[in-house]
Design a protein around this motif. Sequence first.
Motif, PDB file in Angstrom:
ATOM      1  N   LYS A   3     119.363  11.264 -11.525  1.00 50.74           N
ATOM      2  CA  LYS A   3     119.747  10.141 -12.373  1.00 50.74           C
ATOM      3  C   LYS A   3     118.545   9.345 -12.864  1.00 50.74           C
ATOM      4  CE  LYS A   3     122.504   5.859 -12.166  1.00 50.74           C
ATOM      5  NZ  LYS A   3     123.383   5.030 -11.288  1.00 50.74           N
ATOM      6  N   THR A   4     117.526   9.179 -12.008  1.00 50.26           N
ATOM      7  CA  THR A   4     116.411   8.286 -12.321  1.00 50.26           C
ATOM      8  C   THR A   4     115.130   9.004 -12.734  1.00 50.26           C
ATOM      9  OG1 THR A   4     115.630   8.255 -10.023  1.00 50.26           O
ATOM     10  CG2 THR A   4     117.290   6.614 -10.662  1.00 50.26           C
ATOM     11  N   GLY A   5     115.012  10.279 -12.425  1.00 52.68           N
ATOM     12  CA  GLY A   5     113.780  11.005 -12.717  1.00 52.68           C
ATOM     13  C   GLY A   5     112.688  10.816 -11.678  1.00 52.68           C
ATOM     14  N   LYS A   6     112.986  10.115 -10.579  1.00 52.22           N
ATOM     15  CA  LYS A   6     111.997   9.918  -9.537  1.00 52.22           C
ATOM     16  C   LYS A   6     111.824  11.210  -8.728  1.00 52.22           C
ATOM     17  CE  LYS A   6     111.729   5.667 -10.843  1.00 52.22           C
ATOM     18  NZ  LYS A   6     110.578   5.237 -11.696  1.00 52.22           N
ATOM     19  N   LYS A   7     110.654  11.325  -8.069  1.00 50.59           N
ATOM     20  CA  LYS A   7     110.329  12.557  -7.365  1.00 50.59           C
ATOM     21  C   LYS A   7     109.884  12.256  -5.938  1.00 50.59           C
ATOM     22  CE  LYS A   7     108.777  14.777 -11.643  1.00 50.59           C
ATOM     23  NZ  LYS A   7     107.624  15.404 -12.342  1.00 50.59           N
ATOM     24  N   LEU A   8     109.859  13.308  -5.137  1.00 51.55           N
ATOM     25  CA  LEU A   8     109.438  13.198  -3.738  1.00 51.55           C
ATOM     26  C   LEU A   8     107.999  13.680  -3.619  1.00 51.55           C
ATOM     27  CD1 LEU A   8     110.063  12.711  -0.726  1.00 51.55           C
ATOM     28  CD2 LEU A   8     110.907  15.078  -0.628  1.00 51.55           C
ATOM     29  N   LEU A   9     107.103  12.783  -3.184  1.00 51.94           N
ATOM     30  CA  LEU A   9     105.710  13.188  -2.977  1.00 51.94           C
ATOM     31  C   LEU A   9     105.592  14.017  -1.706  1.00 51.94           C
ATOM     32  CD1 LEU A   9     102.834  12.898  -4.178  1.00 51.94           C
ATOM     33  CD2 LEU A   9     102.495  11.013  -2.575  1.00 51.94           C
ATOM     34  N   TRP A  10     106.201  13.553  -0.625  1.00 49.76           N
ATOM     35  CA  TRP A  10     106.267  14.371   0.577  1.00 49.76           C
ATOM     36  C   TRP A  10     107.295  13.835   1.570  1.00 49.76           C
ATOM     37  CZ3 TRP A  10     104.717  11.397   4.752  1.00 49.76           C
ATOM     38  CH2 TRP A  10     103.668  10.491   4.575  1.00 49.76           C
ATOM     39  N   GLY A  11     107.745  14.749   2.405  1.00 52.12           N
ATOM     40  CA  GLY A  11     108.622  14.413   3.513  1.00 52.12           C
ATOM     41  C   GLY A  11     107.932  14.756   4.818  1.00 52.12           C
ATOM     42  N   THR A  12     108.488  14.229   5.917  1.00 52.25           N
ATOM     43  CA  THR A  12     107.941  14.539   7.236  1.00 52.25           C
ATOM     44  C   THR A  12     109.007  14.235   8.283  1.00 52.25           C
ATOM     45  OG1 THR A  12     106.080  14.178   8.737  1.00 52.25           O
ATOM     46  CG2 THR A  12     106.933  12.242   7.601  1.00 52.25           C
ATOM     47  N   ALA A  13     108.736  14.629   9.521  1.00 50.03           N
ATOM     48  CA  ALA A  13     109.653  14.382  10.633  1.00 50.03           C
ATOM     49  C   ALA A  13     109.039  13.356  11.585  1.00 50.03           C
ATOM     50  CB  ALA A  13     109.945  15.678  11.378  1.00 50.03           C
ATOM     51  N   ASN A  14     109.863  12.465  12.093  1.00 50.68           N
ATOM     52  CA  ASN A  14     109.429  11.482  13.083  1.00 50.68           C
ATOM     53  C   ASN A  14     109.486  12.137  14.458  1.00 50.68           C
ATOM     54  OD1 ASN A  14     109.411   9.486  15.084  1.00 50.68           O
ATOM     55  ND2 ASN A  14     110.249   7.940  13.706  1.00 50.68           N
ATOM     56  N   LEU A  15     108.324  12.556  14.932  1.00 51.52           N
ATOM     57  CA  LEU A  15     108.221  13.200  16.241  1.00 51.52           C
ATOM     58  C   LEU A  15     107.491  12.304  17.223  1.00 51.52           C
ATOM     59  CD1 LEU A  15     107.209  16.818  15.095  1.00 51.52           C
ATOM     60  CD2 LEU A  15     109.503  15.885  15.432  1.00 51.52           C
ATOM     61  N   PHE A  16     107.794  10.992  17.180  1.00 48.91           N
ATOM     62  CA  PHE A  16     107.068  10.069  18.036  1.00 48.91           C
ATOM     63  C   PHE A  16     107.904   8.905  18.544  1.00 48.91           C
ATOM     64  CE2 PHE A  16     106.210   9.431  13.532  1.00 48.91           C
ATOM     65  CZ  PHE A  16     106.599   8.122  13.302  1.00 48.91           C
TER      66      PHE A  16
END
Length: 435
Positions: free
Chosen positions: A130-143
């Motif tokens: 809808k907005t045209g925004k993108k994902l620079l990166w994802g990650t997992a919370n392992l802490f």
Amino acid sequence: MSDFFQGIAPVKYEGPDSANPLAFRYYDRDRLVLGKRMEDQLRFAVAYWHSFAWEGGDPFGGRTFLRPWFDGGMEAARLKAEVCFEMLDILDAPFFTFHDRDVAPEGQSLAESNRNLREITDIFGELMEKTGKKLLWGTANLFSNRRYMSGAATNPDPEVFAYAAGQVRAALDATHRLGGANYVLWGGREGYETLLNTDMERELEQLGRFLSLVVDYKHRVGFQGTIMIEPKPQEPTKHQYDYDVASVYGFLRRFELEKEVKVNIEVGHAVLAGHSFEHEIALASALGIFGSVDANRNDYQSGWDTDQFPNNHPEMTLGMYQILKAGGFYDGGFNFDSKLRRQSLDPEDLIAAHVGGMDVCARALLSAAALIEDGSFDRALADRYAGWDDTEARNMLGGDADLGAIADWVETEGIEPEPRSGKQEMLENLVNRFV
């Protein structure tokens, strides 16, 4: 739409003379800088965890922020996603980043947690379309969870290693599905508190195996983004295995992953490691592993990673200069791994902080580009190393001369090197002309 940012208009560029605290003075996204639009040079991303998941606590006190999505399960997670994209629109920021636990609550089992993540991934997909925004990166919370108190990949319990693998697979799947440009492994507790109960050799082998598994899975599912490690020297553990860029590179070489993995460099982490921001970028570039940047700063009167929004223009200019000399970002960008001070309670504070950070980076980009276009740095550097262009010097590096031949050449020619000025103060003065 939510009403969290009610009354806050989209931020516009108004120029250096503007006194509007919610206007850009330097960030003009379509302005060309060294042949690229400013937006494409900087690739700004909003960090989900600090902007929407952090509650304003510190070691001596708990929550100070009162956000409508706190403590509300999946319904609250959906609201949080909506608010995030509203903020991206207000700032006209092209990217966002997230940990899995930032965006969806942890369930009673890994299967339930992953279902929650997939549901929010569906919502992200709709909002992105809808907005045209993108994902620079994802990650997992392992802490954060207590299961990770002794690390994730480096944990002495193999079941924790396996659980972390399941969590990373789900987070990488979500990143892949959303077209993320990168996937980052942030080793928040991959280190030790004391060597009295630590088998360092074993833990490094476990960490190498884990990273190899992630890279193999990336290729198996066809993820085209870059896998990155974020160096960090300490805090909360006494020592972390990904201490700095040099440590990460040695680790990657040991496990033959230096062609597969790059680094996401944080300003504050560079300082905690005893380095400058520009040092870490220059070294990563020299080693061929520069990837992306977490933009923030530390309070230099504190030994803690304070994650403040960047506002040091000269510091950022030197880092930006190294980024531009490295060719700029390929699929990385400037992620605001920065958080409000716990007294900054209002939604307007969140917008103002990002406006200031974006402006500092934009101003630094203009200063660094001017330095490059001026050419004085390049000429000074070329002049300092000009002797290495001679035939004898090239032979020393090219393998045509052994140690004995080099020593004989010095004696035969009667060479007596005469030191030359490094002109550091003149170069520092040159920087100040542009900042």
